[in-house]
Design an enzyme around this catalytic site. Structure first.
Site, mmCIF file in Angstrom:
data_model
loop_
_atom_site.group_PDB
_atom_site.id
_atom_site.type_symbol
_atom_site.label_atom_id
_atom_site.label_comp_id
_atom_site.label_asym_id
_atom_site.label_seq_id
_atom_site.Cartn_x
_atom_site.Cartn_y
_atom_site.Cartn_z
ATOM 1 N N LYS A 7 -7.107 -13.556 -10.260
ATOM 2 C CA LYS A 7 -6.362 -12.583 -9.468
ATOM 3 C C LYS A 7 -6.249 -13.044 -8.015
ATOM 4 O O LYS A 7 -7.226 -13.541 -7.448
ATOM 5 C CB LYS A 7 -7.119 -11.248 -9.522
ATOM 6 C CG LYS A 7 -6.199 -10.075 -9.412
ATOM 7 C CD LYS A 7 -6.900 -8.757 -9.560
ATOM 8 C CE LYS A 7 -6.044 -7.775 -8.778
ATOM 9 N NZ LYS A 7 -6.535 -6.540 -8.469
ATOM 10 N N LYS B 254 -6.256 -9.563 -1.519
ATOM 11 C CA LYS B 254 -6.743 -9.570 -0.155
ATOM 12 C C LYS B 254 -8.270 -9.424 -0.128
ATOM 13 O O LYS B 254 -8.955 -10.132 0.613
ATOM 14 C CB LYS B 254 -6.102 -8.382 0.560
ATOM 15 C CG LYS B 254 -6.173 -8.448 2.049
ATOM 16 C CD LYS B 254 -5.221 -7.393 2.600
ATOM 17 C CE LYS B 254 -5.475 -7.113 4.045
ATOM 18 N NZ LYS B 254 -4.437 -6.237 4.607
ATOM 19 N N LYS C 40 -12.732 -0.198 -14.098
ATOM 20 C CA LYS C 40 -13.145 0.413 -12.828
ATOM 21 C C LYS C 40 -14.276 1.415 -13.005
ATOM 22 O O LYS C 40 -15.145 1.517 -12.138
ATOM 23 C CB LYS C 40 -11.947 1.069 -12.128
ATOM 24 C CG LYS C 40 -10.921 0.042 -11.688
ATOM 25 C CD LYS C 40 -10.093 0.495 -10.516
ATOM 26 C CE LYS C 40 -9.299 -0.696 -9.987
ATOM 27 N NZ LYS C 40 -8.111 -0.295 -9.260
#
Ligand code: TRP
Length: 337
Positions: free
Chosen positions: A199, A202, A120
């Site tokens: 993965k 959403k 990240k």
């Protein structure tokens, strides 16, 4: 007051989920189905982690509704507030105080080694300190309830290891207070996205929401990637590499599984047909969730009330733990008088 929660012989469990709004197929199969099962065997605390969600690109305008929607999702998939405690993380500010205490024992080097941090942080020009310290807050989420077990996905195992290290270091310095919680990782394996991505999420748009109706479920599953080597409808397929087949295994009607497998291997059932069966099974499994969500949406005060009692139960325990931690760290300065 519920007797089960008072039952001291049950191991305490804590887990957290980000307030993304509506739960999707991957959340359900990879985590929530297990949460629902665990509420009958453990003293479970489930937290909607909005303090974690304010990191990154979380939109403040939609966070409140995503938090409430997540609560509705949790209730709709079968978490029962009579059996478990559901609460919003920011309603229990004690997590943050414990998190600061843990900041004083957790080595920066360990934090920098976290895979999630490395992934990240690469997306930022200026990395927020909270991204590095994220797993410390997660450790506080868990240890403030002195939870012994934590259901998490494979990707969170490293954070659990760190939580154990923090508990061990803190206890060694200040005296025994925290257990070293174990990770309980569901045996479902990795749930790939409908597009074949490693993965399902959403934001990648490769899943279906648990409140989806038939058409939406079908439009998601219709385009799902299957065995890439199976080109013509009557080519023999390889169920072991097919994502649609693994979803059949996870959520389909188990009575039909061996027929589906045999027909795929023989090339006697085409992928579209096979997906239709999966889509219908998913719609059937989701139907009661939609019904429950409607019920909760029509009585939102009930949801708010449930989150309030969740907060109260959680906060009571959190305060007790924090009181002991303060004493052991010498922060209860008035006690010398
Ligand atoms: N980091 C977890 C995730 O992104 C969410 C989380 C926050 C969590 N606190 C937790 C999970 C405590 C387990 C226990 O999925």
């Amino acid at each position: 007051m519920n007797k089960r929660i008072e039952d001291k012989s049950r191991k305490r469990v804590l887990s957290g989920i980000q307030p993304t709004g509506e739960v999707h197929l991957g959340n359900y199969l990879g985590a929530l189905r297990q949460w629902v099962e665990m509420q009958d065997h453990y003293d479970c605390f489930y937290s909607i982690v909005d303090q974690h969600a304010i990191l990154g690109d979380g939109d403040p305008a939609t966070l409140p509704s995503r938090t409430v929607e997540m609560a509705i999702s949790l209730l709709s998939v079968g978490l029962d507030p009579e059996k478990c405690t559901i609460f919003v993380q920011s309603d229990v500010p004690e997590h943050l105080e414990l998190s600061w205490m843990f900041n004083t024992v957790a080595p920066v080097g360990d934090l920098e080694r976290m895979t999630q941090y490395k992934d990240k942080s690469a997306r930022y020009d200026s990395i927020p300190a909270g991204l590095l310290n994220y797993p410390i807050l997660q450790a506080a989420d868990i240890l403030i309830y002195r939870a012994e077990a934590v259901p998490v996905g494979e990707d969170q195992k490293q954070h659990l290891e760190l939580t154990r290290d923090i508990a061990r270091k803190w206890n060694a310095r200040y005296g025994e207070l925290f257990p070293e919680p174990e990770a309980i990782v569901p045996s479902v394996g990795r749930i790939r996205g409908l597009d074949g991505n490693k993965k399902m999420s959403k934001s990648l748009g490769n899943t279906v929401g648990i409140f989806s109706e038939q058409e939406e479920v079908w439009s998601g599953i219709r385009t799902a990637v299957t065995d890439p080597q199976r080109i013509r409808k009557d080519d023999p397929g390889r169920p072991e590499v097919c994502n649609v087949f693994s979803l059949h295994r996870l959520i389909g009607d188990q009575g039909k599984i061996s027929d589906i497998e045999i027909q795929c291997l023989a090339g006697s059932r085409g992928c579209v047909d096979c997906k239709k069966i999966l889509s219908d099974d998913v719609v059937n499994q989701f139907a009661p969730f939609r019904e429950k969500a409607e019920y909760y949406r029509s009585d939102i005060n009930q949801v708010l009330g449930l989150l309030e009692s969740g907060r109260d139960k959680a906060r009571k325990i959190a305060r007790d733990t924090l009181k002991e931690a303060r004493q052991k760290m010498g922060l209860d300065w008035r006690s010398i008088f």
